[in-house]
Design an enzyme around this catalytic site. Structure first.
Site, PDB file in Angstrom:
ATOM      1  N   GLY A  53     -10.996 -20.368   1.602  1.00  0.00           N
ATOM      2  CA  GLY A  53     -10.717 -19.566   2.777  1.00  0.00           C
ATOM      3  C   GLY A  53     -11.669 -19.974   3.883  1.00  0.00           C
ATOM      4  N   CYS A  54     -12.099 -19.043   4.700  1.00  0.00           N
ATOM      5  CA  CYS A  54     -13.021 -19.333   5.794  1.00  0.00           C
ATOM      6  C   CYS A  54     -14.273 -20.028   5.261  1.00  0.00           C
ATOM      7  CB  CYS A  54     -13.404 -18.043   6.510  1.00  0.00           C
ATOM      8  SG  CYS A  54     -14.609 -18.265   7.825  1.00  0.00           S
ATOM      9  N   PHE A  55     -14.637 -21.156   5.881  1.00  0.00           N
ATOM     10  CA  PHE A  55     -15.741 -21.932   5.321  1.00  0.00           C
ATOM     11  C   PHE A  55     -17.121 -21.375   5.634  1.00  0.00           C
ATOM     12  CE2 PHE A  55     -14.554 -25.332   8.784  1.00  0.00           C
ATOM     13  CZ  PHE A  55     -14.880 -24.463   9.814  1.00  0.00           C
ATOM     14  N   HIS A 204     -16.432 -13.404   1.515  1.00  0.00           N
ATOM     15  CA  HIS A 204     -16.664 -13.928   0.177  1.00  0.00           C
ATOM     16  C   HIS A 204     -17.678 -13.080  -0.570  1.00  0.00           C
ATOM     17  CE1 HIS A 204     -15.046 -17.460   2.284  1.00  0.00           C
ATOM     18  NE2 HIS A 204     -14.533 -17.754   1.110  1.00  0.00           N
TER      19      HIS A 204
END
Length: 222
Positions: A53-55, A204
């Protein structure tokens, strides 16, 4: 043709944006570790690449691990050469947001990295992660050796029953050899570092599902 697609549909190579011949200039060292973001990396170290997902939050998970020398945020799995962040977010490059991890296998194993990968995002959501929608947010493992590919596939098979017992559905993680990896723009690198945006957006964290590497599982006894 592309206009008829949704953000949850991968494009074909023919539909990809043309990109550019020049790479994104990123010369600063790692904001936290002080190490170079690009190779050549020290002899004996290895490279792993993960899409969760979003890094931003994904990168922070890995730079905190003992045995990790450096990390960077970037793009992989697509077609457009040297894409920009806006282009990747348009869905017209085919790339996923990923984290590249340079690590010392004598201090941390690839299976240790896979444990962090599996336990800190939802690998069943297809072309999204949480509220982040689009093909760039897909779950992915891009391998750099044949051994990594074998280990990654085995780890998926080992984690699948855990996911099934939690009624999460089937794992949708893309697992394939790494093609080209492109660094993201400098402001995306170590975005959540204490000196940059420590309170920035991150989706996360532990999902409550535990991954046990195949090599750690007890042998079957008749």
């Amino acid at each position: 043709m592309f206009l008829r697609r949704t953000k949850a549909q991968l494009i074909t190579p023919e539909e990809a944006l043309p990109g550019r011949p020049v790479a994104t200039p990123v010369t600063d060292p790692h904001e936290v570790l002080g190490t170079p973001l690009t190779g050549p990396f020290p002899e004996g170290t290895e490279i792993a690449v993960f899409g969760m997902g979003c890094f931003w939050g994904a990168e922070r998970l890995f730079w905190t691990l003992p045995g990790v020398l450096t990390t960077s945020a970037g793009y992989a799995g697509g077609y457009t050469p040297n894409p920009s962040y806006d282009e990747v977010c348009s869905g017209r490059t085919g790339h996923a947001e990923v984290v590249q991890v340079n690590y010392d296998p004598t201090k941390i194993t690839y299976e240790d990295l896979l444990k962090v990968f599996w336990e800190n995002h939802d690998p069943t959501q297809g072309m999204r992660q949480g509220n982040d929608m689009g093909t760039q947010y897909r779950s992915a493992i891009y391998t750099t050796t044949d051994e990594q590919l074998t280990t990654a596939l085995a780890s998926r098979d080992a984690f699948a029953p855990v996911v099934a017992r939690a009624d999460k559905g089937e794992i949708t993680t893309e697992i394939s050899p790494l093609g080209e990896y492109y660094l993201a723009e400098g402001h995306h690198q170590q975005y959540l570092a204490p000196t940059k945006n420590p309170g920035g957006y991150c989706n996360h964290g532990p999902t409550g599902l535990s991954f046990c590497a195949p090599s750690d599982q007890p042998a079957h006894r008749d």
